[in-house]
Design a protein around this motif. Structure first.
Motif, PDB file in Angstrom:
ATOM      1  N   GLY A  98      -0.991   8.613  -3.255  1.00 30.70           N
ATOM      2  CA  GLY A  98       0.436   8.687  -3.505  1.00 30.70           C
ATOM      3  C   GLY A  98       1.269   8.062  -2.404  1.00 30.70           C
ATOM      4  O   GLY A  98       2.445   8.373  -2.233  1.00 30.70           O
ATOM      5  N   LEU A  99       0.650   7.167  -1.645  1.00 24.52           N
ATOM      6  CA  LEU A  99       1.334   6.557  -0.496  1.00 24.52           C
ATOM      7  C   LEU A  99       1.641   5.075  -0.711  1.00 24.52           C
ATOM      8  O   LEU A  99       2.110   4.406   0.210  1.00 24.52           O
ATOM      9  CB  LEU A  99       0.475   6.724   0.769  1.00 24.52           C
ATOM     10  CG  LEU A  99       0.382   8.153   1.309  1.00 24.52           C
ATOM     11  CD1 LEU A  99      -0.708   8.252   2.368  1.00 24.52           C
ATOM     12  CD2 LEU A  99       1.711   8.618   1.872  1.00 24.52           C
ATOM     13  N   ASP A 100       1.375   4.559  -1.904  1.00 21.63           N
ATOM     14  CA  ASP A 100       1.532   3.119  -2.109  1.00 21.63           C
ATOM     15  C   ASP A 100       2.984   2.658  -2.004  1.00 21.63           C
ATOM     16  O   ASP A 100       3.250   1.482  -1.773  1.00 21.63           O
ATOM     17  CB  ASP A 100       0.929   2.686  -3.457  1.00 21.63           C
ATOM     18  CG  ASP A 100       1.417   3.529  -4.622  1.00 21.63           C
ATOM     19  OD1 ASP A 100       1.517   4.766  -4.458  1.00 21.63           O
ATOM     20  OD2 ASP A 100       1.694   2.965  -5.687  1.00 21.63           O
ATOM     21  N   LYS A 101       3.940   3.595  -2.151  1.00 25.20           N
ATOM     22  CA  LYS A 101       5.359   3.217  -2.045  1.00 25.20           C
ATOM     23  C   LYS A 101       5.894   3.441  -0.622  1.00 25.20           C
ATOM     24  O   LYS A 101       7.089   3.298  -0.374  1.00 25.20           O
ATOM     25  CB  LYS A 101       6.203   4.031  -3.031  1.00 25.20           C
ATOM     26  CG  LYS A 101       5.823   3.839  -4.494  1.00 25.20           C
ATOM     27  CD  LYS A 101       6.182   2.438  -4.995  1.00 25.20           C
ATOM     28  CE  LYS A 101       6.023   2.309  -6.494  1.00 25.20           C
ATOM     29  NZ  LYS A 101       4.651   2.346  -6.948  1.00 25.20           N
ATOM     30  N   LEU A 102       5.006   3.789   0.305  1.00 26.52           N
ATOM     31  CA  LEU A 102       5.433   4.088   1.675  1.00 26.52           C
ATOM     32  C   LEU A 102       5.979   2.863   2.390  1.00 26.52           C
ATOM     33  O   LEU A 102       6.919   2.947   3.176  1.00 26.52           O
ATOM     34  CB  LEU A 102       4.230   4.660   2.450  1.00 26.52           C
ATOM     35  CG  LEU A 102       4.449   5.115   3.886  1.00 26.52           C
ATOM     36  CD1 LEU A 102       5.473   6.233   3.958  1.00 26.52           C
ATOM     37  CD2 LEU A 102       3.121   5.577   4.491  1.00 26.52           C
ATOM     38  N   GLY A 103       5.397   1.700   2.121  1.00 27.38           N
ATOM     39  CA  GLY A 103       5.849   0.474   2.768  1.00 27.38           C
ATOM     40  C   GLY A 103       6.873  -0.272   1.931  1.00 27.38           C
ATOM     41  O   GLY A 103       7.396   0.242   0.943  1.00 27.38           O
ATOM     42  N   VAL A 155       4.066  12.228   4.924  1.00 26.72           N
ATOM     43  CA  VAL A 155       2.943  11.276   4.990  1.00 26.72           C
ATOM     44  C   VAL A 155       1.654  12.033   5.302  1.00 26.72           C
ATOM     45  O   VAL A 155       0.610  11.816   4.674  1.00 26.72           O
ATOM     46  CB  VAL A 155       3.212  10.192   6.057  1.00 26.72           C
ATOM     47  CG1 VAL A 155       1.933   9.403   6.370  1.00 26.72           C
ATOM     48  CG2 VAL A 155       4.310   9.242   5.608  1.00 26.72           C
ATOM     49  N   MET A 156       1.721  12.946   6.273  1.00 27.26           N
ATOM     50  CA  MET A 156       0.537  13.722   6.655  1.00 27.26           C
ATOM     51  C   MET A 156       0.041  14.589   5.497  1.00 27.26           C
ATOM     52  O   MET A 156      -1.161  14.664   5.236  1.00 27.26           O
ATOM     53  CB  MET A 156       0.851  14.580   7.878  1.00 27.26           C
ATOM     54  CG  MET A 156       1.082  13.761   9.138  1.00 27.26           C
ATOM     55  SD  MET A 156       1.778  14.729  10.515  1.00 27.26           S
ATOM     56  CE  MET A 156       0.376  15.781  10.936  1.00 27.26           C
ATOM     57  N   GLN A 157       0.965  15.218   4.790  1.00 23.28           N
ATOM     58  CA  GLN A 157       0.569  16.051   3.642  1.00 23.28           C
ATOM     59  C   GLN A 157      -0.131  15.218   2.570  1.00 23.28           C
ATOM     60  O   GLN A 157      -1.137  15.645   2.006  1.00 23.28           O
ATOM     61  CB  GLN A 157       1.808  16.716   3.025  1.00 23.28           C
ATOM     62  CG  GLN A 157       2.321  17.914   3.797  1.00 23.28           C
ATOM     63  CD  GLN A 157       3.540  18.532   3.137  1.00 23.28           C
ATOM     64  OE1 GLN A 157       4.434  17.824   2.658  1.00 23.28           O
ATOM     65  NE2 GLN A 157       3.612  19.853   3.123  1.00 23.28           N
ATOM     66  N   MET A 214       4.845   6.452  12.873  1.00 18.99           N
ATOM     67  CA  MET A 214       5.041   5.051  12.486  1.00 18.99           C
ATOM     68  C   MET A 214       4.093   4.590  11.383  1.00 18.99           C
ATOM     69  O   MET A 214       4.023   3.399  11.078  1.00 18.99           O
ATOM     70  CB  MET A 214       4.890   4.157  13.721  1.00 18.99           C
ATOM     71  CG  MET A 214       5.998   4.386  14.735  1.00 18.99           C
ATOM     72  SD  MET A 214       6.003   3.171  16.078  1.00 18.99           S
ATOM     73  CE  MET A 214       4.591   3.703  17.041  1.00 18.99           C
ATOM     74  N   ALA A 215       3.358   5.534  10.785  1.00 20.57           N
ATOM     75  CA  ALA A 215       2.428   5.172   9.710  1.00 20.57           C
ATOM     76  C   ALA A 215       3.182   4.538   8.548  1.00 20.57           C
ATOM     77  O   ALA A 215       4.299   4.931   8.221  1.00 20.57           O
ATOM     78  CB  ALA A 215       1.668   6.406   9.234  1.00 20.57           C
ATOM     79  N   THR A 216       2.548   3.535   7.936  1.00 22.07           N
ATOM     80  CA  THR A 216       3.173   2.857   6.797  1.00 22.07           C
ATOM     81  C   THR A 216       2.091   2.129   6.017  1.00 22.07           C
ATOM     82  O   THR A 216       0.899   2.288   6.277  1.00 22.07           O
ATOM     83  CB  THR A 216       4.277   1.884   7.291  1.00 22.07           C
ATOM     84  OG1 THR A 216       5.025   1.405   6.168  1.00 22.07           O
ATOM     85  CG2 THR A 216       3.713   0.705   8.060  1.00 22.07           C
TER      86      THR A 216
END
Length: 354
Positions: A159-164, A82-84, A239-241
């Protein structure tokens, strides 16, 4: 100059095997020489954070707690990735240096990141950190701005839209935290049933789907020691999402204790939000909504949710103490804290116009 946040001696039972750390670090980072000096950061009740120094070159290593842990908890690889992904869009994320999923090294997943040399504000200002009320307000606004900036990140572009897990975030939080509380309840703590029923009845639809931190507090923010108004880092992305921005703000405000709050709430204070010049909770909400564009006519649901979630976190820790799974005396009063938070939630519910 104000003291830069420092690691200290390692707690009993939490030492890292220095030879294994050294071999990994020298393979991952060119030009390291000599043997590492390893210390531990004292804060946090979850993942363990260490400072690894080779002379002037300083790094931070994050690993899960020792002992048996739930499979879904303390996911170091997820946090690092997530951080990357977030770093290019949100420069306050520390740079990841290396990720390790080889358990033959330290017996767990872990990662190494850059060390940010800066000030971290914990329960009180450091002794040599003196700001006027006007300057404290300026600092406070700058910190809130970083939460606003995070909620404006384009999750898809990062590229984080699928994280949640998609729509239904609010509902998942209420049912999830309610279930966790019921499993962790002890005989000496109230049942929170009226609070949980109210949250379940009053929950709104998701306001938006954005990148949220889920633990945004002053002690997860790093300030520039040469200009303490400048935020140079935001830490602890476990806990980022993708979720509702006002739920994220509600979580933050559960820790936002004002100078004139009642005694039992003051006992829970772990950041310097009581200082002259700090915004009140009401002012934080107004400023955040004005800057972010995310608005709700009534913030009561989010405030009560944040306090309930904090109560569950406290109760989960107290459950371990109550059943003798930890001897840490700090946790002896956590049952009383949970009972206080139930009363506080109930009072806010009674006063609410929702």
């Amino acid at each position: 100059m104000t003291q830069i946040d420092q690691a200290v001696e390692i707690r009993d039972g939490e030492a890292l095997e220095s030879g294994a750390v050294d071999r990994f670090m020298k393979q991952a980072i060119p030009g390291l020489e000599g043997q590492p000096t390893i210390k531990q950061y004292p804060g946090g009740a979850s993942n363990l954070t260490y400072q690894v120094d080779y002379g002037e070159r300083s790094y931070v290593l994050r690993r899960p707690p020792f002992g048996k842990i739930a499979k879904s908890a303390h996911d170091m690889l997820r946090e690092a990735r997530v951080m990357q992904a977030l770093k290019p869009a949100y420069p306050y994320v520390p740079e990841i240096v290396s990720i390790c999923d080889d358990h033959s090294v330290l017996g767990c997943d872990f990662y190494v990141m850059e060390r940010l040399h800066g000030i971290i504000l914990r329960q009180d200002f450091p002794k040599d950190f003196s700001l006027s009320a006007e300057d404290t307000r300026k600092l406070c606004l700058n910190v809130i701005d970083k939460l606003v900036d995070l909620h404006k990140v384009d999750a898809k572009a990062a590229g984080l839209d699928k994280l949640g897990k998609g729509a239904g975030y609010v509902q998942r939080q209420i049912s999830g935290w309610s279930d966790r509380f019921r499993k962790a309840r002890t005989d000496d703590v109230g049942d929170f049933e009226t609070v949980m029923a109210w949250l379940n009845e009053k929950m709104p639809e998701d306001l938006a789907q954005v990148v949220i931190h889920n633990d945004f507090r002053f002690d997860n923010v790093v300030l520039n020691p040469d200009n303490p108004f400048e935020v140079i880092g935001v830490l602890d992305w476990e806990m980022a999402t993708i979720g509702d921005p006002l739920m994220d703000l509600g979580n933050s405000l559960a820790y936002w204790i004002e100078a004139d709050d009642e005694g039992p709430f003051q006992m829970l204070r772990r950041q310097p939000t009581h200082r002259p010049g700090m915004l009140t909770r009401k002012e934080v909400v107004e400023y955040y909504m004005e800057q972010s564009g995310f608005r709700a006519d009534n913030f009561d649901f989010y405030e009560i949710y944040g306090l309930f979630r904090l109560a569950v976190i406290i109760q989960q820790i107290y459950y371990r103490y109550y059943h003798g799974q930890t001897q840490d005396k700090r946790f002896a009063v956590f049952g009383q804290a949970a009972n206080y938070l139930q009363k506080r939630c109930q009072r806010l519910i009674d006063e609410s116009h929702l």
